[in-house]
Design a protein around this motif. Sequence first.
Motif, PDB file in Angstrom:
ATOM      1  N   LEU A 179      34.564  36.320 -41.021  1.00 45.33           N
ATOM      2  CA  LEU A 179      34.933  36.305 -39.612  1.00 45.33           C
ATOM      3  C   LEU A 179      35.539  34.981 -39.167  1.00 45.33           C
ATOM      4  O   LEU A 179      35.978  34.852 -38.022  1.00 45.33           O
ATOM      5  CB  LEU A 179      33.704  36.657 -38.762  1.00 45.33           C
ATOM      6  CG  LEU A 179      33.199  38.099 -38.934  1.00 45.33           C
ATOM      7  CD1 LEU A 179      31.839  38.276 -38.272  1.00 45.33           C
ATOM      8  CD2 LEU A 179      34.212  39.106 -38.379  1.00 45.33           C
ATOM      9  N   ARG A 180      35.596  33.996 -40.054  1.00 47.82           N
ATOM     10  CA  ARG A 180      36.315  32.752 -39.751  1.00 47.82           C
ATOM     11  C   ARG A 180      37.824  32.992 -39.635  1.00 47.82           C
ATOM     12  O   ARG A 180      38.545  32.163 -39.087  1.00 47.82           O
ATOM     13  CB  ARG A 180      36.082  31.722 -40.859  1.00 47.82           C
ATOM     14  CG  ARG A 180      34.744  31.021 -40.849  1.00 47.82           C
ATOM     15  CD  ARG A 180      34.691  30.046 -42.020  1.00 47.82           C
ATOM     16  NE  ARG A 180      33.470  29.279 -42.092  1.00 47.82           N
ATOM     17  CZ  ARG A 180      33.289  28.083 -41.528  1.00 47.82           C
ATOM     18  NH1 ARG A 180      34.274  27.548 -40.828  1.00 47.82           N
ATOM     19  NH2 ARG A 180      32.139  27.437 -41.664  1.00 47.82           N
ATOM     20  N   TYR A 181      38.298  34.104 -40.175  1.00 48.49           N
ATOM     21  CA  TYR A 181      39.728  34.408 -40.194  1.00 48.49           C
ATOM     22  C   TYR A 181      40.099  35.148 -38.912  1.00 48.49           C
ATOM     23  O   TYR A 181      39.697  36.305 -38.723  1.00 48.49           O
ATOM     24  CB  TYR A 181      40.062  35.260 -41.409  1.00 48.49           C
ATOM     25  CG  TYR A 181      39.923  34.524 -42.726  1.00 48.49           C
ATOM     26  CD1 TYR A 181      41.042  34.151 -43.460  1.00 48.49           C
ATOM     27  CD2 TYR A 181      38.673  34.188 -43.231  1.00 48.49           C
ATOM     28  CE1 TYR A 181      40.922  33.456 -44.664  1.00 48.49           C
ATOM     29  CE2 TYR A 181      38.536  33.497 -44.432  1.00 48.49           C
ATOM     30  CZ  TYR A 181      39.666  33.141 -45.137  1.00 48.49           C
ATOM     31  OH  TYR A 181      39.537  32.453 -46.324  1.00 48.49           O
ATOM     32  N   PRO A 182      40.861  34.531 -38.021  1.00 52.06           N
ATOM     33  CA  PRO A 182      41.232  35.205 -36.764  1.00 52.06           C
ATOM     34  C   PRO A 182      41.999  36.501 -36.994  1.00 52.06           C
ATOM     35  O   PRO A 182      41.951  37.407 -36.149  1.00 52.06           O
ATOM     36  CB  PRO A 182      42.115  34.166 -36.059  1.00 52.06           C
ATOM     37  CG  PRO A 182      41.750  32.857 -36.661  1.00 52.06           C
ATOM     38  CD  PRO A 182      41.392  33.153 -38.085  1.00 52.06           C
ATOM     39  N   GLY A 183      42.691  36.602 -38.130  1.00 51.98           N
ATOM     40  CA  GLY A 183      43.445  37.812 -38.418  1.00 51.98           C
ATOM     41  C   GLY A 183      42.591  39.003 -38.789  1.00 51.98           C
ATOM     42  O   GLY A 183      43.082  40.151 -38.819  1.00 51.98           O
ATOM     43  N   VAL A 184      41.314  38.782 -39.092  1.00 49.61           N
ATOM     44  CA  VAL A 184      40.421  39.887 -39.451  1.00 49.61           C
ATOM     45  C   VAL A 184      40.092  40.698 -38.197  1.00 49.61           C
ATOM     46  O   VAL A 184      39.589  40.168 -37.199  1.00 49.61           O
ATOM     47  CB  VAL A 184      39.134  39.365 -40.113  1.00 49.61           C
ATOM     48  CG1 VAL A 184      38.075  40.473 -40.213  1.00 49.61           C
ATOM     49  CG2 VAL A 184      39.442  38.807 -41.506  1.00 49.61           C
ATOM     50  N   ARG A 185      40.399  41.980 -38.265  1.00 49.96           N
ATOM     51  CA  ARG A 185      40.124  42.879 -37.148  1.00 49.96           C
ATOM     52  C   ARG A 185      38.835  43.663 -37.350  1.00 49.96           C
ATOM     53  O   ARG A 185      38.250  44.158 -36.369  1.00 49.96           O
ATOM     54  CB  ARG A 185      41.290  43.854 -36.972  1.00 49.96           C
ATOM     55  CG  ARG A 185      42.620  43.174 -36.666  1.00 49.96           C
ATOM     56  CD  ARG A 185      43.736  44.194 -36.591  1.00 49.96           C
ATOM     57  NE  ARG A 185      45.042  43.585 -36.329  1.00 49.96           N
ATOM     58  CZ  ARG A 185      46.180  44.257 -36.257  1.00 49.96           C
ATOM     59  NH1 ARG A 185      46.173  45.581 -36.420  1.00 49.96           N
ATOM     60  NH2 ARG A 185      47.308  43.625 -36.028  1.00 49.96           N
ATOM     61  N   ALA A 235      43.374  34.674 -51.936  1.00 45.55           N
ATOM     62  CA  ALA A 235      44.169  35.308 -52.998  1.00 45.55           C
ATOM     63  C   ALA A 235      44.690  36.681 -52.589  1.00 45.55           C
ATOM     64  O   ALA A 235      45.437  37.303 -53.341  1.00 45.55           O
ATOM     65  CB  ALA A 235      43.346  35.434 -54.277  1.00 45.55           C
ATOM     66  N   ALA A 236      44.278  37.163 -51.414  1.00 48.21           N
ATOM     67  CA  ALA A 236      44.874  38.403 -50.899  1.00 48.21           C
ATOM     68  C   ALA A 236      46.343  38.138 -50.612  1.00 48.21           C
ATOM     69  O   ALA A 236      46.717  37.059 -50.143  1.00 48.21           O
ATOM     70  CB  ALA A 236      44.149  38.847 -49.632  1.00 48.21           C
ATOM     71  N   GLU A 237      47.179  39.127 -50.907  1.00 45.73           N
ATOM     72  CA  GLU A 237      48.626  38.916 -50.790  1.00 45.73           C
ATOM     73  C   GLU A 237      49.052  38.583 -49.364  1.00 45.73           C
ATOM     74  O   GLU A 237      49.953  37.771 -49.147  1.00 45.73           O
ATOM     75  CB  GLU A 237      49.368  40.160 -51.275  1.00 45.73           C
ATOM     76  CG  GLU A 237      50.865  39.973 -51.372  1.00 45.73           C
ATOM     77  CD  GLU A 237      51.563  41.209 -51.927  1.00 45.73           C
ATOM     78  OE1 GLU A 237      52.554  41.035 -52.640  1.00 45.73           O
ATOM     79  OE2 GLU A 237      51.106  42.333 -51.646  1.00 45.73           O
ATOM     80  N   ARG A 238      48.386  39.192 -48.396  1.00 46.01           N
ATOM     81  CA  ARG A 238      48.646  38.871 -46.992  1.00 46.01           C
ATOM     82  C   ARG A 238      47.350  38.352 -46.380  1.00 46.01           C
ATOM     83  O   ARG A 238      46.271  38.531 -46.945  1.00 46.01           O
ATOM     84  CB  ARG A 238      49.115  40.108 -46.242  1.00 46.01           C
ATOM     85  CG  ARG A 238      48.055  41.191 -46.140  1.00 46.01           C
ATOM     86  CD  ARG A 238      48.517  42.402 -45.357  1.00 46.01           C
ATOM     87  NE  ARG A 238      47.414  43.341 -45.151  1.00 46.01           N
ATOM     88  CZ  ARG A 238      47.546  44.531 -44.552  1.00 46.01           C
ATOM     89  NH1 ARG A 238      48.728  44.903 -44.115  1.00 46.01           N
ATOM     90  NH2 ARG A 238      46.498  45.326 -44.397  1.00 46.01           N
ATOM     91  N   SER A 239      47.456  37.714 -45.231  1.00 46.48           N
ATOM     92  CA  SER A 239      46.247  37.272 -44.547  1.00 46.48           C
ATOM     93  C   SER A 239      45.385  38.485 -44.228  1.00 46.48           C
ATOM     94  O   SER A 239      45.839  39.418 -43.561  1.00 46.48           O
ATOM     95  CB  SER A 239      46.618  36.544 -43.251  1.00 46.48           C
ATOM     96  OG  SER A 239      45.459  36.017 -42.640  1.00 46.48           O
ATOM     97  N   PRO A 240      44.154  38.537 -44.724  1.00 49.55           N
ATOM     98  CA  PRO A 240      43.354  39.760 -44.601  1.00 49.55           C
ATOM     99  C   PRO A 240      43.084  40.169 -43.152  1.00 49.55           C
ATOM    100  O   PRO A 240      42.802  39.330 -42.299  1.00 49.55           O
ATOM    101  CB  PRO A 240      42.048  39.393 -45.318  1.00 49.55           C
ATOM    102  CG  PRO A 240      42.429  38.299 -46.261  1.00 49.55           C
ATOM    103  CD  PRO A 240      43.478  37.519 -45.536  1.00 49.55           C
ATOM    104  N   GLU A 241      43.179  41.464 -42.926  1.00 55.57           N
ATOM    105  CA  GLU A 241      42.838  42.030 -41.628  1.00 55.57           C
ATOM    106  C   GLU A 241      41.534  42.807 -41.669  1.00 55.57           C
ATOM    107  O   GLU A 241      40.992  43.161 -40.623  1.00 55.57           O
ATOM    108  CB  GLU A 241      43.970  42.945 -41.154  1.00 55.57           C
ATOM    109  CG  GLU A 241      45.292  42.214 -40.921  1.00 55.57           C
ATOM    110  CD  GLU A 241      46.396  43.136 -40.425  1.00 55.57           C
ATOM    111  OE1 GLU A 241      46.141  44.356 -40.308  1.00 55.57           O
ATOM    112  OE2 GLU A 241      47.504  42.634 -40.157  1.00 55.57           O
ATOM    113  N   SER A 242      41.033  43.078 -42.872  1.00 59.12           N
ATOM    114  CA  SER A 242      39.779  43.829 -43.011  1.00 59.12           C
ATOM    115  C   SER A 242      39.008  43.314 -44.212  1.00 59.12           C
ATOM    116  O   SER A 242      39.590  42.885 -45.212  1.00 59.12           O
ATOM    117  CB  SER A 242      40.069  45.326 -43.177  1.00 59.12           C
ATOM    118  OG  SER A 242      40.890  45.551 -44.313  1.00 59.12           O
ATOM    119  N   GLY A 243      37.679  43.354 -44.099  1.00 59.57           N
ATOM    120  CA  GLY A 243      36.827  42.899 -45.188  1.00 59.57           C
ATOM    121  C   GLY A 243      35.578  43.740 -45.293  1.00 59.57           C
ATOM    122  O   GLY A 243      35.089  44.284 -44.291  1.00 59.57           O
ATOM    123  N   LEU A 244      35.062  43.842 -46.504  1.00 56.48           N
ATOM    124  CA  LEU A 244      33.834  44.587 -46.780  1.00 56.48           C
ATOM    125  C   LEU A 244      32.887  43.708 -47.571  1.00 56.48           C
ATOM    126  O   LEU A 244      33.278  43.122 -48.590  1.00 56.48           O
ATOM    127  CB  LEU A 244      34.142  45.860 -47.577  1.00 56.48           C
ATOM    128  CG  LEU A 244      32.940  46.644 -48.122  1.00 56.48           C
ATOM    129  CD1 LEU A 244      32.099  47.214 -46.988  1.00 56.48           C
ATOM    130  CD2 LEU A 244      33.403  47.764 -49.060  1.00 56.48           C
TER     131      LEU A 244
END
Length: 305
Positions: free
Chosen positions: A99-105, A76-85
Amino acid sequence: MTPKSYKWFFEPTTAVEGHMHAIRRTIVEAQTKFQHMEIMETPAYGKVLVLDGRIQSSQAEDFIYHEALVHPGMLAAERSPESGLVIGGGEGATLREILRYPGVRRAVMVDIDGEVVELCKKHLPEMHQGAFEDPRAETRHEDARAYLEKTSERFDFITIDLVEPLEEGPACLLFTKEFYTLVRDRLTPGGALTLQAGMTKLGELDFFTSIHRTLREVFPVVAGYQTFISCFGTPWGFITATKKVDPRRQDAAAVDRLVADRIKGPLGYWDGQTHQHAFNLPKHIRAAIDAQTRVVTDAHPLIVT
């Protein structure tokens, strides 16, 4: 084996109900500065993490709970998330799902109880699956509210995986309008929040509906959903809150496209059909949400009895 040959663990669900699990062995038991913890092995669910007498997750069902906790917000994030907490999340499975999301830095996990985290690292590799060693991950052992108050960082996704407050104390201040306002302000403009919001069984909806009502004071979009967690013995509630995207308006095909576009590898539980089922709450739960007037604040915190 016959039932009598097992040691049995009894977990109260309410003051007048509970359920039991056969225990093969206790792997570790400790009293930390903050809570009593056990990791036990069960015939039905494999390893289970227990904090203060309440099962938090199980080896067999961890994919159901943690996929339901994380992916509705990440999608539901507007863009593919790059950061998570992650706030809480001791066993590392919530971090693993982000961390399954390759776009997460960058993915930060803030859990005040470092002793629990270290014991989970050692004894629950099936759950964290190496997430703590991922170079994108950072683990901090401090009060989550204090961390949010001092950081200037903004996250595309935040998830709160905390035990419900069972007594008055600092943990109560992580379930209030003031805290959720702080969380909102640490999200990027198109960011999303998810959290576990307690059981949704009949007669025990007050925690779920109070948190839902409180979040509506802070976020423009608040959407409750539920799934059944067998080892908890009850359906369990979650909430997604966002600044823009309403997950209830994402149809099955749209969710499946987002999963394919944003996530590396297959999910075991969450997909478009599961999403539709989870967010279509039964009539009596929708009525309880509509009837709830309580807004939880620092001055008037919510304590689960």
